[in-house]
Design a protein around this motif. Structure first.
Motif, PDB file in Angstrom:
ATOM      1  N   VAL A 143       0.830  -1.216   0.000  1.00 26.60           N
ATOM      2  CA  VAL A 143       0.000   0.000   0.000  1.00 26.60           C
ATOM      3  C   VAL A 143       0.860   1.260   0.000  1.00 26.60           C
ATOM      4  CG1 VAL A 143      -1.982  -1.104   1.094  1.00 26.60           C
ATOM      5  CG2 VAL A 143      -0.243  -0.009   2.529  1.00 26.60           C
ATOM      6  N   GLU A 147      -1.622   3.902  -5.657  1.00 27.28           N
ATOM      7  CA  GLU A 147      -2.794   3.188  -6.180  1.00 27.28           C
ATOM      8  C   GLU A 147      -2.626   2.670  -7.610  1.00 27.28           C
ATOM      9  OE1 GLU A 147      -2.869   6.350  -5.139  1.00 27.28           O
ATOM     10  OE2 GLU A 147      -4.067   6.408  -3.302  1.00 27.28           O
ATOM     11  N   THR A 168      -0.940  -3.512   5.049  1.00 27.89           N
ATOM     12  CA  THR A 168      -2.202  -2.811   5.324  1.00 27.89           C
ATOM     13  C   THR A 168      -2.194  -2.136   6.702  1.00 27.89           C
ATOM     14  OG1 THR A 168      -3.167  -4.879   6.124  1.00 27.89           O
ATOM     15  CG2 THR A 168      -3.615  -4.288   3.837  1.00 27.89           C
ATOM     16  N   LEU A 171      -1.956   1.660   6.501  1.00 31.00           N
ATOM     17  CA  LEU A 171      -3.014   2.459   5.858  1.00 31.00           C
ATOM     18  C   LEU A 171      -3.389   3.736   6.616  1.00 31.00           C
ATOM     19  CD1 LEU A 171      -5.357  -0.293   4.351  1.00 31.00           C
ATOM     20  CD2 LEU A 171      -4.076   1.448   3.087  1.00 31.00           C
ATOM     21  N   LYS A 178      -7.537   2.901  -1.047  1.00 31.05           N
ATOM     22  CA  LYS A 178      -7.615   1.474  -1.363  1.00 31.05           C
ATOM     23  C   LYS A 178      -8.639   1.183  -2.468  1.00 31.05           C
ATOM     24  CE  LYS A 178      -9.357  -1.725   1.305  1.00 31.05           C
ATOM     25  NZ  LYS A 178      -9.653  -2.485   2.539  1.00 31.05           N
ATOM     26  N   GLU A 196      -5.815  -8.937   1.210  1.00 28.29           N
ATOM     27  CA  GLU A 196      -5.254  -7.780   1.913  1.00 28.29           C
ATOM     28  C   GLU A 196      -4.604  -8.292   3.183  1.00 28.29           C
ATOM     29  OE1 GLU A 196      -8.328  -4.814   2.402  1.00 28.29           O
ATOM     30  OE2 GLU A 196      -9.134  -5.245   0.404  1.00 28.29           O
TER      31      GLU A 196
END
Lengths: 216, 216
Positions: A143, A147, A168, A171, A178, A196
């Motif tokens: 992440v 994107e 994740t 985040l 996401k 994920e």
């Protein structure tokens, strides 16, 4: 003239494809599943393997082939967890080729294994172009990478039989959207399963291990 | 036999080197500095360029060439900041070659520019092997990628005239040991200047811009 029956010959099976075919035959004969994990440098491929090793029911059941340009760091990390592991050094090349993988596979005790996980060289481009006789390519994206990687490097995401979205746990600290990333993934591969995960918290790891062990 | 004077011929200047030489001549003639930014997918190269664009004294003074496998996302981000930018799409190739860069350079208004920044395809391996006639390769590494990338992908870090360590704002949330990473960098390149930056907070950006503007 103009209506002659022109025969066209092409090198349909280059040397790499021949070695990949030998690998497929070997794996079929030995009833071993092999997957090829591909992602950027530092996207969390080795940490994911460490978590799989901790989660997988029988560690002696699977082996890892670690692909790197240089160093044996990654193999040492798996070895510390008692996973059978070999290091494949490409000496500068940006991807693994089938011949090297075949040699390393032949040295494993394939009769006692069910699964071989290959970690390719950290690179989103070239490894996706090289067939190493695997059953499935697995794309790993963190992440932290933003994107739009699935549309900027579409070949890997198009070919992948699974995508693992890593890190994740970060985040809350990132501007990463996401939903936008998942939309991009769906744009290049509408049906691929997406896992994920966080190798820090362990979130999502067991679902991915369940998927891997259900293959074949 | 055995004592014959055997002549050995090698292709010392391949086609890429010839185009790189043409670029060097063009840049010297036009008094333009060109740097080649190389790093993994998602390491923060484009965000760094956005911050440079916001910090650089005269935006009309520099231009950007964006290298990507597919999409024009990155060029659009720079264009939104009024930076002269062109997108170089490699159609699957994992690195920029000099011929394509020469063509894009020739289309720029070089007489009014002082600096051209090339953002290579996201990849730590292959772009480091291809001379595109730049004055300096700049290695970009994010703190999310782990400490050992300089020794796992040593060619880039050995060749770099500067290293930019990005995403330092995330350090409190990562197990990343910065001293270990810097030691690895020093192991492959003992004298390279290292800039620690965050494109989110802006920390360290002005030092890096000062370094770039002092080149030449």
């Amino acid at each position: 003239m103009g209506n002659r029956d022109i025969k066209v010959y092409k090198d349909l099976m280059g040397e790499n494809s021949l070695w990949a075919e030998k690998i497929r035959n070997l794996l079929t004969e030995k009833k071993v599943m092999m997957v090829n994990i591909i992602g950027s440098p530092g996207c969390g491929k080795t940490s994911l393997l460490e978590k799989i090793a901790s989660t997988y029911a029988d560690k002696k059941d699977f082996a890892v082939l670690e692909g790197d340009v240089e160093t044996t760091h990654d193999a040492e990390r798996l070895d510390a967890l008692d996973v059978p592991v070999s290091q494949l050094l490409t000496s500068g090349a940006c991807h693994l080729e089938a011949k090297m993988v075949y040699q390393a596979l032949s040295d494993l005790s394939l009769d006692t294994l069910n699964l071989v996980i290959v970690e390719n060289v950290g690179n989103l481009v070239c490894p996706a172009e090289f067939d190493i006789g695997e059953y499935a390519k697995i794309a790993v994206l963190s992440v932290t990478e933003g994107e739009d990687k699935p549309v900027k490097y579409p070949l890997l995401f198009r070919e992948a039989k699974a995508v693992v979205l890593t890190k994740t746990d970060l985040l809350p600290h990132l501007p990463f959207k996401k939903d936008v990333c998942l939309d991009y993934m769906r744009k290049v591969n509408s049906t691929v399963p997406i896992f994920e995960v966080s190798s820090v918290t362990g979130a999502g790891i067991s679902s991915f291990v369940d998927w891997i062990t259900s293959l074949g």
